[in-house]
Write an enzyme that holds these catalytic residues in place. Structure first.
Site, PDB file in Angstrom:
ATOM      1  N   ALA B  13      18.344   1.764   7.551  1.00  0.00           N
ATOM      2  CA  ALA B  13      18.609   2.189   6.162  1.00  0.00           C
ATOM      3  C   ALA B  13      20.031   2.693   5.932  1.00  0.00           C
ATOM      4  O   ALA B  13      20.757   2.167   5.078  1.00  0.00           O
ATOM      5  CB  ALA B  13      17.591   3.256   5.762  1.00  0.00           C
ATOM      6  N   GLU B  35      23.328  -3.417  16.276  1.00  0.00           N
ATOM      7  CA  GLU B  35      21.954  -2.893  16.217  1.00  0.00           C
ATOM      8  C   GLU B  35      21.276  -3.249  17.538  1.00  0.00           C
ATOM      9  O   GLU B  35      21.249  -4.426  17.920  1.00  0.00           O
ATOM     10  CB  GLU B  35      21.229  -3.528  15.026  1.00  0.00           C
ATOM     11  CG  GLU B  35      19.707  -3.410  15.043  1.00  0.00           C
ATOM     12  CD  GLU B  35      19.201  -1.975  15.172  1.00  0.00           C
ATOM     13  OE1 GLU B  35      19.706  -1.099  14.455  1.00  0.00           O
ATOM     14  OE2 GLU B  35      18.295  -1.739  16.010  1.00  0.00           O
ATOM     15  N   ALA B  43      11.092  -1.140   6.861  1.00  0.00           N
ATOM     16  CA  ALA B  43      10.394  -0.006   6.272  1.00  0.00           C
ATOM     17  C   ALA B  43       9.544   0.668   7.342  1.00  0.00           C
ATOM     18  O   ALA B  43       8.345   0.415   7.455  1.00  0.00           O
ATOM     19  CB  ALA B  43       9.535  -0.475   5.111  1.00  0.00           C
ATOM     20  N   CYS B  45       8.375   3.484   7.439  1.00  0.00           N
ATOM     21  CA  CYS B  45       7.299   4.262   6.832  1.00  0.00           C
ATOM     22  C   CYS B  45       6.056   3.421   6.569  1.00  0.00           C
ATOM     23  O   CYS B  45       4.984   3.961   6.304  1.00  0.00           O
ATOM     24  CB  CYS B  45       7.752   4.859   5.513  1.00  0.00           C
ATOM     25  SG  CYS B  45       9.308   5.719   5.640  1.00  0.00           S
ATOM     26  N   ARG B 446       2.921  29.591 -14.668  1.00  0.00           N
ATOM     27  CA  ARG B 446       2.522  30.675 -15.573  1.00  0.00           C
ATOM     28  C   ARG B 446       2.079  31.910 -14.812  1.00  0.00           C
ATOM     29  O   ARG B 446       2.282  33.031 -15.265  1.00  0.00           O
ATOM     30  CB  ARG B 446       1.395  30.210 -16.513  1.00  0.00           C
ATOM     31  CG  ARG B 446       1.912  29.338 -17.638  1.00  0.00           C
ATOM     32  CD  ARG B 446       0.795  28.935 -18.579  1.00  0.00           C
ATOM     33  NE  ARG B 446       0.277  30.087 -19.337  1.00  0.00           N
ATOM     34  CZ  ARG B 446      -0.674  29.990 -20.249  1.00  0.00           C
ATOM     35  NH1 ARG B 446      -1.222  28.815 -20.514  1.00  0.00           N
ATOM     36  NH2 ARG B 446      -1.094  31.060 -20.890  1.00  0.00           N
TER      37      ARG B 446
END
Lengths: 450, 450
Positions: B13, B35, B43, B45, B446
């Site tokens: 990547a 490489e 990918a 993942c 909240r």
């Protein structure tokens, strides 16, 4: 402050949020709410899904009943009571008990106007014939629901292609009713730009909704019994024994206007950031009141449940002696037609042009998940940035499979006045079942940054 | 600059993002990528989902092949080439051609180190026995995949309850393999707090995963063929003919360290915001490099595909004469176990404590849709704010049905340094199929505002 009597006009989201907040802060204060309908705090947005048969029963849409407010919170909610006059000088309201034909004056120290908004009625012949419905109050949703139970429609026409129109078209298709949709605009969903709306139109047509865009409603025809039989536009007549009107809404502000309270150009009540009207001790919240638009930087009229709840919380806080300011809205909204999700926030191209803002815009197509992951669905993201600065102005999303709620990321980024480049470098979540490695909103931002 | 030769170490990547960006800016520049594996830009993942059988074929995980880079982008990608030495003084690297047992020196003007990270190997007996796998490169995923095809496992043990461990547990359950999961921590998903992790553990157990938490791995036993037969902890022996290790990763930085390039305390390369290392003309990006943490305000080691892609884009821009700064990370991450979605961003309680930050935190339970809408699913949202200011520090979400990606709203709000109160008043999208009227992240906020 604890001794000041609060009267609220309107018992839905804004009014009851405010009343509840005041009660939490001031356990002993006198709080009276007048609501002209039979219900309080209901989910008006759920009505299309009630009609569709997706919601089990109408009662499911009621968040809290008048009895609950009375018993649990000691808020004196009086349903079927309509306020017909505000007397600011003597600090009182004139109230009609609709069930008893009684009228009386009620005093207040503080008054909150939360009268909501009403559907726009078309000024054409037979607009109030049987079988023609608008959607606004819970009662109006029940009316459609019951009419359809009693008399299953053979064919329906929806007039207006906005949120209500699209959701009701889905609901009617869900019940296997043939549906036509008419809008005088050349596109559906006028709050999105035409390029995005085209995808929605195509999807709806594929789902069997006949679309007649750019056609102006001229009249309704009725049968011998007085029930609607067709919808006539400037180009054709469409048979229909059920008509749903979704022509937009206007604020219920006549009462306030008559009392000399200032309105904005939209007809909604002008309020400051604390939800105070132009008259001392009179407050306004919800669909009848304006909101500050964070991008337009001017008051705007946006009637949505999210906004009404926030208005109510701010008004309630300040009515209890707090000092809260409502920071404003972006016009964020989401809906769907079947599994097509539709969302928008900030400025559309139309709005940017109207404001004379120089902008750049891009639309990209991407996937909701990694391309190799089952269920990856197409979505389109459109972004607008200010030409000079790259600051995000608005976004629109149309797509399936979890596309829509990504609008929240854009709404948050716009609120923070981020640029497209800052959006590109946000640390958003990625895993193959949830997103491509660059989230689609970032892919869109990349085309507008650098 | 156009004449400067760029050498990149590592073709995944970060390396390929940077190389592609440089190519777009400088069409004629010489770009060489070494490489050591056979694949580029894949990918990683997606590997658990390949093992699960959800991804059709391994090739689907390859975003762009070496051939495509060579032909379409004229990037000289050389796979099966391992860089074994960096010589900063003479601006060259020593390279081994792994297929030909050849070694050579390659000169560069600019060097980008994108060597990634490697799985941590346990220092226990038989850790490299047959049947024991880590997941890192695409090849490692293929190895598991092929082993399972060849020899369907009777029972598997996953060691480590982080992202890889949880995703592989899902994958193995998907293939109907009995799965046990061992972690020395008393909880799964150590990047979330124990209260949130408990929900995950319960869900996994209900799905048939046997959890053994707080147990320390001591050794692996092997059968006569040398294949793993059981996993032995300090408390028990678990039969297993397949073991997946998910013990975390460490940066591949030995090469850089040997060349005198500065590392951070994590062992990853220290870089400035422009992705420059401590040595002139040497850059680093991706899993081997540190990132600035936006909340911790210090360098951190976070190895994720999203971050690697951003590193690569920043490095590539600056290598092309641009001036881009990587603004940093929040540690945002998302995963799932079956349909339970798990997401986090910013600081956990553990991290806030370690940094000595005084915080307040709250966890709420809410629904993903309006309560009356079909498919409304429970989710939990945990928020942390700085005690003194109310500023958001971190968030965690566990739940089903679209719960997880709501973390992006929190990540965006944290980046913008918003307070809980500002989050409450964000104009987020609401319609019954998508959210309650207050989005769950706002419901959580909240409880921490005002």
């Amino acid at each position: 402050m604890q001794n000041r009597k609060l009267v609220v006009i309107g018992g839905d989201a804004a009014g009851m949020s405010a009343a509840s907040k005041v009660r939490r802060e001031h356990p002993d204060r006198s709080i009276v709410v007048f609501e002209r309908g039979r219900f309080t705090s209901y989910a008006a947005c759920g009505m299309p899904y009630l009609v569709a048969g997706m919601v089990e029963a109408p009662e499911k849409l009621i968040a809290r009943s008048p009895e609950t407010f009375r018993e649990k919170q000691r808020i004196d909610v009086r349903t079927r009571h309509e306020v017909v006059e505000i007397d600011p000088a003597r600090k009182r309201v004139r109230v009609q008990n609709l069930d008893a034909s009684l009228e009386f004056w009620e005093d207040w120290d503080d008054l909150l106007i939360a009268t909501g908004a009403s559907p726009i009625q078309p000024d054409v012949p037979n607009a109030s014939a049987d079988g023609i419905f608008s959607l606004s109050t819970l009662q109006s949703g029940l009316d459609v629901f019951e009419d359809m139970q009693r008399r299953p429609p053979r064919s329906a026409v929806v007039v207006g292609g906005g949120y209500v129109g699209i959701e009701m078209a889905e609901a009617l298709r869900e019940r296997d009713v043939p549906v036509s949709l008419v809008d005088m605009a050349p596109q559906v969903m006028n709050t999105l730009d035409p390029d995005m709306a085209e995808d929605i139109a195509t999807f709806m047509q594929d789902a069997g909704v006949r679309l007649f865009l750019g056609e102006r409603l001229q009249r309704f025809d009725v049968d011998a019994s007085g029930r609607v039989s067709s919808v006539v536009t400037d180009q054709r007549a469409l048979e229909a024994d059920l008509v749903i009107l979704g022509l937009g809404i206007r604020p219920n502000s006549a009462l306030a206007r008559a009392a000399g309270i200032q309105l904005g150009p939209s007809g909604a009540l002008r309020v400051d950031r604390g939800m105070r009207t132009s008259v001392a001790d009179i407050w306004a919240a919800g669909d009848c009141a304006e909101s500050f638009h964070r991008v337009k930087e001017e008051p705007t009229f946006i009637a949505l449940g999210t906004v009404a709840n926030k208005h109510g919380l701010v008004a309630g806080t300040n009515l209890s002696g707090g000092a809260l300011e409502f920071p404003g809205v972006l016009g964020t909204a989401i809906t769907r037609f079947q599994d097509l999700e539709i969302a928008r926030t900030g400025l559309s191209e139309k709005e940017a042009k109207a404001l004379g803002i120089a902008y750049r815009s891009r639309t990209i197509e991407a996937l909701t998940r990694s391309h190799y992951f089952p269920g990856a669905a197409k979505l389109k993201v459109k972004l607008l940035v200010e030409a000079a600065t790259g600051r995000l102005l608005g976004g629109q999303i149309v797509g399936r499979g979890g596309a829509g709620k990504r609008i929240d990321t854009l709404a948050t980024a716009i609120t923070a006045r981020m640029t497209a480049e800052q959006l590109v470098y946000l640390d958003l979540a990625y895993a193959p079942p949830f997103s491509p490695v660059w989230d689609p909103v970032q892919t869109a931002a990349r085309t507008l940054s650098g």
